[in-house]
Design an enzyme around this catalytic site. Sequence first.
Site, PDB file in Angstrom:
ATOM      1  N   ARG A   1      14.861  29.161   3.200  1.00 41.08           N
ATOM      2  CA  ARG A   1      14.027  29.723   4.264  1.00 41.08           C
ATOM      3  C   ARG A   1      14.865  29.684   5.532  1.00 41.08           C
ATOM      4  NH1 ARG A   1       8.226  29.716   2.999  1.00 41.08           N
ATOM      5  NH2 ARG A   1       7.879  28.548   1.068  1.00 41.08           N
TER       6      ARG A   1
ATOM      7  N   LYS B   1      11.289  22.854  18.322  1.00 46.38           N
ATOM      8  CA  LYS B   1      10.494  22.391  17.184  1.00 46.38           C
ATOM      9  C   LYS B   1      10.979  21.052  16.679  1.00 46.38           C
ATOM     10  CE  LYS B   1      11.954  26.165  14.425  1.00 46.38           C
ATOM     11  NZ  LYS B   1      11.891  26.984  13.218  1.00 46.38           N
TER      12      LYS B   1
ATOM     13  N   HIS C   1      15.573  31.063  11.101  1.00 46.16           N
ATOM     14  CA  HIS C   1      14.484  31.546  11.949  1.00 46.16           C
ATOM     15  C   HIS C   1      14.528  30.978  13.367  1.00 46.16           C
ATOM     16  CE1 HIS C   1      12.195  31.551   7.869  1.00 46.16           C
ATOM     17  NE2 HIS C   1      12.903  32.660   8.005  1.00 46.16           N
TER      18      HIS C   1
ATOM     19  N   ARG D   1       0.815  -1.220   0.000  1.00 47.12           N
ATOM     20  CA  ARG D   1       0.000   0.000   0.000  1.00 47.12           C
ATOM     21  C   ARG D   1       0.844   1.263   0.000  1.00 47.12           C
ATOM     22  NH1 ARG D   1      -2.802  -0.932   5.478  1.00 47.12           N
ATOM     23  NH2 ARG D   1      -0.672  -1.615   5.813  1.00 47.12           N
TER      24      ARG D   1
ATOM     25  N   ASP E   1      13.658  37.508   5.050  1.00 43.42           N
ATOM     26  CA  ASP E   1      14.897  36.780   5.310  1.00 43.42           C
ATOM     27  C   ASP E   1      16.126  37.559   4.849  1.00 43.42           C
ATOM     28  OD1 ASP E   1      13.289  34.818   6.352  1.00 43.42           O
ATOM     29  OD2 ASP E   1      13.778  33.291   4.858  1.00 43.42           O
TER      30      ASP E   1
ATOM     31  N   TYR F   1       6.478  21.397  10.356  1.00 46.34           N
ATOM     32  CA  TYR F   1       7.043  21.914  11.599  1.00 46.34           C
ATOM     33  C   TYR F   1       6.014  21.738  12.715  1.00 46.34           C
ATOM     34  CZ  TYR F   1       9.036  25.049   7.952  1.00 46.34           C
ATOM     35  OH  TYR F   1       9.579  25.581   6.819  1.00 46.34           O
TER      36      TYR F   1
ATOM     37  N   HIS G   1      16.977  28.059  12.728  1.00 52.78           N
ATOM     38  CA  HIS G   1      16.712  26.963  11.803  1.00 52.78           C
ATOM     39  C   HIS G   1      16.408  27.494  10.405  1.00 52.78           C
ATOM     40  CE1 HIS G   1      13.629  24.302   9.821  1.00 52.78           C
ATOM     41  NE2 HIS G   1      14.642  23.466   9.960  1.00 52.78           N
TER      42      HIS G   1
END
Length: 189
Positions: A65, A78, A68, A30, A172, A138, A125
């Site tokens: 990204r 996190k 942060h 599956r 950023d 996240y 991060h």
Amino acid sequence: MSTAPSPFTSVPTGFPGLHLLRPRLFRDQRGTFVKTFHAEHFAALGLAFAPREEFYSVSARNVVRGMHFQAPPAAHAKLVYCARGRVLDVVVDLRQESPRYRKVFGRELNAAAAELLFIPVGFAHGFLALEDDSTMVYQTDVVHTPDCDAGIAWDSIGFAWPVRDAILSERDRGFPRLETFATPFRGGG
């Protein structure tokens, strides 16, 4: 406490409190089933983590990204993982008393391996999307607090990002550089 075997193996990162977690993958005709969080098993690994919010981002190839974090009093830990595609996930230790202060950890996260990274309070991060439509999930233990939302410049952390012409948000682009950043994080893990 559960008596079942842990669905996670913790892989050393060399950073106090930073855990790379390899989940058990259940595969059959599956597809694949992956458990991404289990409170009792996290506690057994020494991870005091109670998620309060979850979100995800979808990024095109060469999007960066980061880097942060949320500053005190709303600093958060996190748990991140790549649900589709591949990313180069990167953190920098901002905890002033840490033996790894201002050092960087980078790891490819991808949907096939399904590894997770637990990032404690005191790390910035970010990531580089290595494929189009890379999806990062996240979970945070503190709800997003815009007044505490912060970051440092991605290209100031002494990491050899494998990208030319990175795609960045205006936000950023405006973060301070690590060498001029006064950390609000005092602990060391």
